[in-house]
Motif scaffolding. Structure first.
Motif, PDB file in Angstrom:
ATOM      1  N   SER A 161       0.821  -1.216   0.000  1.00  0.00           N
ATOM      2  CA  SER A 161       0.000   0.000   0.000  1.00  0.00           C
ATOM      3  C   SER A 161       0.850   1.261   0.000  1.00  0.00           C
ATOM      4  O   SER A 161       0.406   2.326   0.419  1.00  0.00           O
ATOM      5  CB  SER A 161      -0.921   0.004   1.229  1.00  0.00           C
ATOM      6  OG  SER A 161      -0.146  -0.023   2.426  1.00  0.00           O
ATOM      7  N   VAL A 162       2.106   1.143  -0.494  1.00  0.00           N
ATOM      8  CA  VAL A 162       3.030   2.275  -0.538  1.00  0.00           C
ATOM      9  C   VAL A 162       3.320   2.630  -1.990  1.00  0.00           C
ATOM     10  O   VAL A 162       3.743   1.781  -2.776  1.00  0.00           O
ATOM     11  CB  VAL A 162       4.351   1.973   0.195  1.00  0.00           C
ATOM     12  CG1 VAL A 162       5.228   3.220   0.239  1.00  0.00           C
ATOM     13  CG2 VAL A 162       4.089   1.452   1.603  1.00  0.00           C
ATOM     14  N   LEU A 163       3.086   3.879  -2.350  1.00  0.00           N
ATOM     15  CA  LEU A 163       3.440   4.393  -3.664  1.00  0.00           C
ATOM     16  C   LEU A 163       4.798   5.076  -3.572  1.00  0.00           C
ATOM     17  O   LEU A 163       5.004   5.962  -2.734  1.00  0.00           O
ATOM     18  CB  LEU A 163       2.395   5.401  -4.147  1.00  0.00           C
ATOM     19  CG  LEU A 163       2.701   6.080  -5.481  1.00  0.00           C
ATOM     20  CD1 LEU A 163       2.652   5.080  -6.632  1.00  0.00           C
ATOM     21  CD2 LEU A 163       1.744   7.244  -5.734  1.00  0.00           C
ATOM     22  N   PHE A 164       5.716   4.658  -4.441  1.00  0.00           N
ATOM     23  CA  PHE A 164       7.056   5.234  -4.482  1.00  0.00           C
ATOM     24  C   PHE A 164       7.198   6.097  -5.730  1.00  0.00           C
ATOM     25  O   PHE A 164       6.803   5.697  -6.830  1.00  0.00           O
ATOM     26  CB  PHE A 164       8.117   4.130  -4.480  1.00  0.00           C
ATOM     27  CG  PHE A 164       8.157   3.355  -3.198  1.00  0.00           C
ATOM     28  CD1 PHE A 164       8.954   3.775  -2.139  1.00  0.00           C
ATOM     29  CD2 PHE A 164       7.387   2.212  -3.034  1.00  0.00           C
ATOM     30  CE1 PHE A 164       8.980   3.068  -0.945  1.00  0.00           C
ATOM     31  CE2 PHE A 164       7.405   1.493  -1.847  1.00  0.00           C
ATOM     32  CZ  PHE A 164       8.204   1.923  -0.799  1.00  0.00           C
ATOM     33  N   LEU A 165       7.766   7.283  -5.554  1.00  0.00           N
ATOM     34  CA  LEU A 165       8.006   8.221  -6.640  1.00  0.00           C
ATOM     35  C   LEU A 165       9.501   8.457  -6.765  1.00  0.00           C
ATOM     36  O   LEU A 165      10.167   8.749  -5.771  1.00  0.00           O
ATOM     37  CB  LEU A 165       7.327   9.563  -6.360  1.00  0.00           C
ATOM     38  CG  LEU A 165       5.843   9.559  -6.000  1.00  0.00           C
ATOM     39  CD1 LEU A 165       5.458  10.919  -5.429  1.00  0.00           C
ATOM     40  CD2 LEU A 165       5.001   9.231  -7.222  1.00  0.00           C
ATOM     41  N   SER A 166      10.036   8.331  -7.970  1.00  0.00           N
ATOM     42  CA  SER A 166      11.418   8.735  -8.243  1.00  0.00           C
ATOM     43  C   SER A 166      11.351  10.003  -9.069  1.00  0.00           C
ATOM     44  O   SER A 166      10.762  10.023 -10.158  1.00  0.00           O
ATOM     45  CB  SER A 166      12.167   7.637  -9.001  1.00  0.00           C
ATOM     46  OG  SER A 166      13.481   8.062  -9.311  1.00  0.00           O
ATOM     47  N   ILE A 167      11.939  11.070  -8.568  1.00  0.00           N
ATOM     48  CA  ILE A 167      11.789  12.407  -9.152  1.00  0.00           C
ATOM     49  C   ILE A 167      13.141  12.907  -9.643  1.00  0.00           C
ATOM     50  O   ILE A 167      14.169  12.705  -8.988  1.00  0.00           O
ATOM     51  CB  ILE A 167      11.192  13.361  -8.102  1.00  0.00           C
ATOM     52  CG1 ILE A 167       9.752  12.933  -7.769  1.00  0.00           C
ATOM     53  CG2 ILE A 167      11.223  14.813  -8.578  1.00  0.00           C
ATOM     54  CD1 ILE A 167       9.134  13.687  -6.627  1.00  0.00           C
ATOM     55  N   ASP A 168      13.140  13.559 -10.803  1.00  0.00           N
ATOM     56  CA  ASP A 168      14.361  14.132 -11.346  1.00  0.00           C
ATOM     57  C   ASP A 168      14.496  15.573 -10.867  1.00  0.00           C
ATOM     58  O   ASP A 168      13.907  16.496 -11.436  1.00  0.00           O
ATOM     59  CB  ASP A 168      14.346  14.081 -12.873  1.00  0.00           C
ATOM     60  CG  ASP A 168      15.655  14.575 -13.480  1.00  0.00           C
ATOM     61  OD1 ASP A 168      16.573  14.924 -12.713  1.00  0.00           O
ATOM     62  OD2 ASP A 168      15.750  14.617 -14.726  1.00  0.00           O
ATOM     63  N   GLY A 169      15.296  15.768  -9.828  1.00  0.00           N
ATOM     64  CA  GLY A 169      15.507  17.107  -9.284  1.00  0.00           C
ATOM     65  C   GLY A 169      16.278  18.027 -10.214  1.00  0.00           C
ATOM     66  O   GLY A 169      16.215  19.250 -10.071  1.00  0.00           O
TER      67      GLY A 169
END
Length: 525
Positions: A262-270
């Motif tokens: 139930s965990v959504l992980f986001l990888s973001i390009d800073g």
């Protein structure tokens, strides 16, 4: 998922991935390929596909072109049962003209929460074996993940790297997570311009000690922007990593999401959002490679859609973001809390109650209080929503962690202080300055909760244990444990991690009555 070739790089791909050749299990178990002098597979690593419970990508590299790269897949109980041909992708480093050969197999139709064995090979080479476990089915299940950033190659032969990078990878294995989040600044290849491909090779082989057995899910940092690496500098990063699809035409792999339990992980390009100019110098022009704003808002539109969908449903309790640059840091050697991150990203995190943000960039450990909104009359300084240190309700605010002690040679662990012993100072970067210039402003770090100033323990890894709870609409928790370690030495190559900070995040599960869901603000996007 590679970008289109550009003037600085050539990327080639031959795809036969997904074609399965079902062979008798007994043949696959006992038949061994002829072993000649062909160099074997190396740099083996795993990453999730779009659905972690059913998809896994296995990637590796070879020293040159090979014949029939392939993967054999099976289980310990059933043996090897199928062979999958690999897709080959190459690129030519624009500075050194060295060609890198990578191979990958995207596995689909796997069983959730199942242990698999695999071998990667090609004609004339000895196979290399690994294992992995798929993620559990979506739902409320316990699991563990780990995180840090700023790793390096694990070898002091390369600039910005130390032997502690090798210890850090082995520490991940000691904690046995389901997967690892790597928060940018991977190989520091751009600090080794005459040996960029070799630095990447060393990094990938070091990472493979763990990543051949569990997915390592990266976010790009400023050191992934390389001269000679295409228009954005990401040619090596894209060629070596195959990541979940973000459904954009031009930016696949730059940012992405995946869900476990139930965990959504986001990888973001800073690099797309930060104002800092801190990547690489293009030797052809003598100018810095500055890519802030390159997506023209595409990343933020994707983020808004992804978060709105997650918070409108009942499947996702937790949202965790992994990225490199940060909004807050009180390190004395800090890059500075980036105003671009504060302006563009933090309001979106607030709207959708993002629980946890994991960063690198500064090479130390710092934890914020739960923050939401901004203080009036400030440089968009995040406002403290709760000063609770041990049992934190993240429906009230987001906790940010700097986890930049993966293994780079340039560790910090020194922080700004207040002469009167009160709230410490912190640097802020309000605009693009000259390449690698110091930040241009300061503020009081009212948001800073915990810092690790012990220079005898300069490195560390964070361990996250997700407990879904037992009742619909009831309490769910993530326990966060940060372990710091002394620097590795030849005499003690893998020093023992020591617990430094432990705290618990909690919120109510979203599978209960709608009133339990908090005061979420959503927008139509």
């Amino acid at each position: 998922m590679a970008p289109n070739p550009s003037r600085r790089t050539v990327i080639r791909s031959t795809a036969v991935a997904g074609s399965l050749a079902a062979l008798p299990a007994s043949t696959l178990l006992w038949s061994q390929p002829a072993v000649a002098d062909a160099p074997g597979p190396e740099q083996v690593h795993l990453s999730y596909g779009n659905e972690p419970a059913r998809e896994m990508t296995v990637s590796w590299a070879t020293a040159g072109t090979v014949r029939r790269p392939r993967l054999r897949l099976g289980t310990a109980q059933e043996g090897f049962g199928r062979v999958v041909s690999a897709e080959t992708r190459t690129y030519v480093d624009g500075l050194n003209k060295v060609e890198t050969y990578t191979h990958r197999v995207r596995l689909h139709g796997l069983r959730p929460d199942t242990a698999y064995v695999y071998e990667v090979s090609h004609d004339g080479a000895t196979p290399k074996r690994g294992t992995f476990r798929t993620a559990p089915e979506r739902g409320r299940v316990p699991f563990r993940f780990t995180s840090f950033g700023d790793l390096g190659t694990g070898s002091a032969a390369f600039s910005k790297s130390s032997i502690h990078g090798a210890a850090a990878v082995r520490h991940v294995e000691q904690f046995n997570p389901l997967f690892h989040l790597l928060n940018g600044d991977l190989a520091y290849a751009n600090n080794n311009t005459s040996r960029q491909p070799q630095a990447w090779d060393a990094f990938m082989n070091n990472m493979s000690v763990s990543a051949a057995n569990r997915p390592w899910m990266p976010a790009p940092g400023n050191h992934e922007v390389e001269a000679g690496g295409g228009e954005l500098g990401y040619a090596s990063y894209h060629t070596r990593f195959d990541l979940p699809d973000n459904h954009t035409r031009d930016y696949c792999g730059n940012w992405y999401s995946f869900q476990v339990g139930s965990v959504l992980f986001l990888s973001i390009d800073g690099n797309d959002l930060a104002v800092e100019d801190d990547a690489s110098i293009d030797p052809a022009t003598g100018q810095s490679i500055y890519i802030s704003g390159y997506s023209e808002g595409a990343q933020l539109r994707w983020l808004e859609r992804t978060l709105a969908r997650a918070r409108a449903g009942r499947e996702v309790d937790w949202i965790v973001a992994s990225m490199h640059q940060f909004a807050m840091s009180s390190s004395a050697a800090s890059h500075g809390g980036d105003l671009g991150i504060r302006e563009q990203l933090l309001p979106v995190f607030d709207r959708y109650q993002v629980d946890l943000v994991l960063c690198g960039h500064d090479h130390d450990y710092e934890r914020t209080y739960a923050v939401r909104g901004t203080d009036p009359g400030s440089l968009l300084r995040p406002a403290v929503a709760s000063d609770e240190l041990r049992d934190i309700d993240t429906s009230q605010g987001t906790v940010h962690l700097i986890l930049g002690g993966g293994g780079t040679a340039s560790h910090d662990d020194t922080f700004l202080s207040d002469p009167a012993g009160g709230v410490p100072d912190a640097f802020v970067r309000t605009q693009r300055l000259t390449f690698k210039a110091d930040p241009d402003a300061k503020e009081k770090a009212t948001w800073s909760a915990v810092r690790d100033p012990d220079t005898a323990f300069p490195y560390g890894v964070a361990v996250f244990d997700v407990d879904p709870g037992h009742l619909s609409g009831g309490r769910t928790t993530i326990t966060v444990s940060y372990y710091h370690t002394p620097a590795a030495t030849p005499a003690v190559p893998v020093p023992t991690p020591v617990l430094f900070d432990r705290f618990t995040l909690h919120r109510l599960r979203r599978d209960g009555h709608p009133s339990h869901h908090g005061d979420l603000v959503t927008t139509n996007v």
